[in-house]
Design an enzyme around this catalytic site. Structure first.
Site, short mmCIF file in Angstrom:
data_model
loop_
_atom_site.label_atom_id
_atom_site.label_comp_id
_atom_site.label_asym_id
_atom_site.label_seq_id
_atom_site.Cartn_x
_atom_site.Cartn_y
_atom_site.Cartn_z
N SER A 1 0.83 -1.21 0.00
CA SER A 1 0.00 0.00 0.00
C SER A 1 0.86 1.25 0.00
CB SER A 1 -0.88 0.01 1.24
OG SER A 1 -0.07 0.27 2.38
N LYS A 2 0.20 2.36 -0.21
CA LYS A 2 0.89 3.65 -0.18
C LYS A 2 1.58 3.84 1.17
CE LYS A 2 -0.50 8.51 -0.07
NZ LYS A 2 0.78 8.97 0.41
N ARG A 3 0.88 3.41 2.24
CA ARG A 3 1.46 3.57 3.57
C ARG A 3 2.80 2.82 3.71
NH1 ARG A 3 -2.30 2.28 7.83
NH2 ARG A 3 -3.80 3.27 6.46
N ASP B 1 5.40 5.00 2.22
CA ASP B 1 5.74 6.13 3.09
C ASP B 1 6.65 5.67 4.22
OD1 ASP B 1 4.09 7.64 1.51
OD2 ASP B 1 2.38 7.58 2.87
#
Ligand code: GLU
Length: 508
Positions: free
Chosen positions: A265-267, A270
């Site tokens: 995921s994007k998380r 990050d």
């Protein structure tokens, strides 16, 4: 079927930036089309207007272009089955939904959101899955339970209604998947999906099947998250009478987090400091920036190679495959079923391999943009030579400045460890002598510089090995770096002498 021209499509919904999983889907479609001399289409599936995000379509096209995955037909460029944006094909879908109703495979449903909610609650209270299906539809307001008159009245009075697929109660649905073999579903697992909405738009399922048929798509290659929809699509092909020309399916494995626990995921990006999007994306509503491979300094061919290996392997130890080679080597049969773990270190490694394969001039051009933004002027020949000396240690061109800023400016500081260990009493005398000997040289070649350096040290009874790293720090400020005398040669006679003299003034 056998002799049909291969036609595949990438069919994103413009709901935001394209995740690398989507880019990989596009890539596998592209490779499959090229390998079979077929066509690769880009169709934009924007029937869900509530999820439309401005700029997302442009983003997708730019990402495909950047990666060299040019499409043969699609939005912006057109083609024999234009338009390729579903919102512009709006008028073509209703007839199929109506035809399904007429043939007894679909029905009108008039339930209000409140009524649907009530049904959900009732089912949940009875500990049953709350879906609109062969059982529950009998207690709802639809053209199967209401009289024909009532139905006509409601339609004529412009009441809101949807058209739902009439999924049989218990029937085996077989989906043949190129990657997974036969996948069996029971129709009890499939609910009576809405095909056509009250806003006059088809849902994804209807539009997707109608367009794949209209655009003569031969293979549907898409992410595993669509596998549960496949039985529904198979039913639609059957009910619409298109079974004979139904495309073949291939559902691609998920791309997993680096630790293998769940979808990337994007998380995760990050947290781990790596991009999960091909290009940088600025969310139009919040202004949030998501980093992209392009802006992070990845080469497009490296990204293609990284993505190709997330789910596919060539069956040989070869790991480096530029796009053209992938086209030759690719096959869906070598795509695995198991999720593919994303490995950020491996991604960097790929970029490093591609960086090393590029010629110095090409890299220098990229480096020069960085230099320019720092206000450093330098000519291409010089930058190219610098590149040749420093590139070995870099994963990205963005690291060149840290590795070689001293080629363009005096060192800002001198490595303290080396200075305190190596700056002995005899050093000033040695460096002065070195300046004298360097000034006397006619040419300026690495091997002569090395010989002069050694002779100077020995003439003062100093072990050259004791002053070598010190000399490096005097020139560059850094304890390590490119081959010392090649670096000296490139700095040039005047600059080298200047740096030694500067160090003599500044140090201890
Ligand atoms: N519009 C769907 C998506 O966003 C397409 C799925 C498919 O390829 O059938 O992924």
């Amino acid at each position: 079927m056998e002799n049909r021209e291969v036609r595949v499509r990438f069919a994103p919904s413009p709901t935001g930036p394209l995740h690398i999983g989507g880019v990989r889907t596009a890539l596998y479609n592209y490779l499959f089309a090229k390998k079979h001399g077929g066509k690769f289409l880009l169709r934009v599936e924007d029937t869900d207007q509530t999820r439309f995000v401005p700029g997302a379509e442009e983003y997708i096209i730019e990402a495909l272009n950047w990666l060299g995955m040019n499409y043969d037909e699609g939005v912006k460029i057109g083609g024999p089955f234009a338009p390729y944006r579903q919102s512009e094909r709006k008028d073509s879908y209703r007839q199929y939904a109506e035809q399904l109703v007429k043939d007894g495979f679909a029905y009108y449903a008039f339930d209000t959101p409140e009524e649907l909610d009530e049904m959900r609650k009732r089912m949940e209270a009875a500990k049953m899955t709350s879906s609109y299906n062969a059982v529950t539809r009998q207690n709802m307001k639809n053209s199967l339970t209401l009289s024909e008159d009532e139905v006509n009245k409601r339609i004529e009075s412009d009441e809101n209604y949807v058209i739902r697929l009439k999924v049989p109660r218990k029937e085996e649905i077989r989906v043949k998947d190129i990657i997974r073999g036969w996948v069996l579903f029971n129709s009890a697992q499939v609910d009576d999906k809405v095909l056509f909405k009250s806003d006059g738009m088809p849902t994804y399922h209807l539009a997707n099947v109608v367009d794949d048929h209209a655009m003569k798509v031969t293979h549907v290659i898409r992410g595993e998250e669509w596998l549960p929809s496949a039985p529904l699509h198979v039913l639609l092909y059957k009910y619409l009478g298109w079974e004979d020309s139904m495309p073949e399916f291939a559902h691609l494995p998920l791309i997993l987090k680096p630790d293998g626990n769940g979808k990337l995921s994007k998380r995760d990006g990050d947290k781990g400091g790596f991009p999960v999007f091909p290009l940088e994306w600025k969310a139009p509503d919040t202004g949030d920036i998501s980093s992209g491979y392009r802006e992070s300094g990845y080469f497009p061919d490296a990204v293609v190679n990284i993505l190709a290996f997330l789910g596919w392997n060539p069956g040989t130890p070869q790991e480096i495959f530029p796009l053209e080679e992938l086209v030759q080597a690719f096959s869906l049969e070598r795509v695995g079923k198991a999720g593919a773990k994303f490995d950020p270190d491996k991604a960097k490694w790929y970029n490093q391999q591609y960086l090393r394969m590029k010629n110095d001039g090409e890299l220098a051009e990229i480096f020069m943009q960085d230099l320019q933004s720092r206000g450093v002027e330098a000519d291409k020949t010089y930058v190219t030579k610098v590149t040749g000396l420093i590139k070995e240690k870099a994963y990205f061109v963005s690291e060149f400045w840290d590795l070689g800023s001293f080629f363009f400016q005096l060192p800002e500081s001198y490595d303290e460890k080396v200075i305190s260990k190596r700056w002995k009493e005899f050093v000033p005398q040695f460096l002065n002598k070195l300046v004298e000997n360097f000034k006397a040289l006619d040419g300026w070649k690495a091997e002569d510089l090395e010989a002069t350096f050694k002779n100077t040290a020995e003439s003062l009874e100093i072990n050259p090995g004791h002053v070598m790293q010190l000399f490096r720090v005097v020139l560059s400020g850094q304890p390590g770096g490119p081959v010392l005398f090649e670096m000296t040669e490139l700095l040039g006679q005047d600059e080298t002498i200047n740096r030694i003299e500067t160090a003599l003034q500044k140090l201890p």
